[in-house]
Each structure stands twice: as structure tokens, then as C-alpha cells.
Design an enzyme around this catalytic site. Structure first.
Site, mmCIF file in Angstrom:
data_model
loop_
_atom_site.group_PDB
_atom_site.id
_atom_site.type_symbol
_atom_site.label_atom_id
_atom_site.label_comp_id
_atom_site.label_asym_id
_atom_site.label_seq_id
_atom_site.Cartn_x
_atom_site.Cartn_y
_atom_site.Cartn_z
ATOM 1 N N ASN A 51 -18.803 34.483 -63.384
ATOM 2 C CA ASN A 51 -19.500 34.555 -64.014
ATOM 3 C C ASN A 51 -18.956 35.072 -65.775
ATOM 4 O OD1 ASN A 51 -18.238 37.027 -62.965
ATOM 5 N ND2 ASN A 51 -20.491 38.055 -63.973
ATOM 6 N N CYS A 62 -23.784 32.835 -64.577
ATOM 7 C CA CYS A 62 -24.064 32.636 -63.173
ATOM 8 C C CYS A 62 -23.061 32.642 -62.526
ATOM 9 C CB CYS A 62 -24.706 33.999 -62.113
ATOM 10 S SG CYS A 62 -26.605 34.561 -62.946
ATOM 11 N N GLU A 64 -22.006 31.077 -59.620
ATOM 12 C CA GLU A 64 -23.514 29.650 -58.876
ATOM 13 C C GLU A 64 -23.592 29.176 -59.454
ATOM 14 O OE1 GLU A 64 -24.509 34.226 -56.879
ATOM 15 O OE2 GLU A 64 -24.181 32.731 -59.169
ATOM 16 N N CYS A 98 -30.378 31.526 -60.632
ATOM 17 C CA CYS A 98 -29.481 30.708 -59.256
ATOM 18 C C CYS A 98 -29.875 30.784 -58.489
ATOM 19 C CB CYS A 98 -27.952 31.492 -58.930
ATOM 20 S SG CYS A 98 -27.085 32.383 -60.772
#
Length: 147
Positions: A51, A62, A64, A98
């Protein structure tokens, strides 16, 4: 999700180590909430993300999303597994944004969220985002939503 470890998975060791390494590189001066992720494509390539916050909060990314962006930048378009590492209890799972980003590329991928205690939350991307959608091109050039 009724069962936190719905797939009864343990994190893939290579992805877990990659997610932990990315976690250490997170840039989170405002929230102090570090997250790292690692994903694997069908051909075995691994991409990492951490992140990255910003003083203009909405511009943060983020872990992901960072991993997916690295994958897409390298020309890959699908992944099979993602591990998300945090020090939250229970383990942090992907946020709503995400979940949609992951769904765009791999609704059937396995997700394993883990923390420093070895607690696990797992499932498929579609478990984390029921009724997710993707746009598909029709022959007439218009986009349509699909599940």
C-alpha cells in the site's frame, strides 16, 4: 463469508514471503497500517504490491491494486492466487475497491489473507465480491455488464 478460512488454505510459502517483503516496503505515514501482497499468474510469474498512501487520501493505492498494476504493466491479464499480509487481527481482507479490481482480472482466483499470528481468511475472489461484474465488448462496440 461464513467460514473465515473458507477454502481451508495455507498461504503458498513463496507468495507469503513476497507479501511479507512487500509489507515492509509499504508507505503508510498517515494510517500506519501496512499491507503487502503477492500474486501468481498462470505461467508462474509472481508480482508484488504494497500500500502506498498519499497526503490526498483518495490518491493512495492498496497493496492488492499495486500488485495487479505491476502484473498488468508486465502484460499479464490473469492471476490464480493472491496472498495479502497484514498485522491486523483478524487478517485484513481486500477493501471493496480492491475486490472489484481483483474480480476484473480473476474472479476464480484463490485469496489467502494472513497475519503475523498465522490467522487466515480465505476464499475465491468471487466469494469476497458476490455479484461482481466485468464489462465485455459486444460485436456492435458497446460494453455490457456480466457476472
Amino acid at each position: 463469508m461464513s467460514n473465515a478460512n473458507a477454502l481451508n488454505l495455507t498461504p503458498d510459502p513463496q507468495l507469503l514471503e513476497g507479501a511479507k517483503a512487500a509489507f515492509k516496503q509499504a508507505y503508510a505515514p498517515y494510517s500506519k497500517f501496512h499491507v503487502g501482497s503477492a500474486l501468481r499468474t498462470r505461467d508462474g510469474r509472481v508480482f508484488f504490491g504494497a500500500n502506498v498512501e498519499n497526503a490526498s487520501y483518495g490518491l493512495g493505492r492498496c497493496a492488492e491494486q499495486s500488485a495487479v498494476q505491476a502484473m498488468a504493466t508486465a502484460g499479464e491479464r490473469e492471476f490464480t492466487d493472491i496472498v495479502v499480509y497484514s498485522e491486523a487481527t483478524p487478517p485484513a481482507s481486500p477493501c471493496g475497491a480492491c475486490r472489484q479490481v481483483l474480480y476484473e482480472f480473476a474472479p476464480d482466483a484463490r485469496v489467502v489473507c494472513v497475519n503475523q499470528h498465522g490467522d487466515i481468511v480465505s476464499g475465491y475472489v468471487r466469494d469476497f465480491l458476490p455479484h461482481g461484474f466485468r464489462l465485455e465488448q459486444r460485436d456492435d462496440g458497446h460494453d455490457v455488464g456480466t457476472e
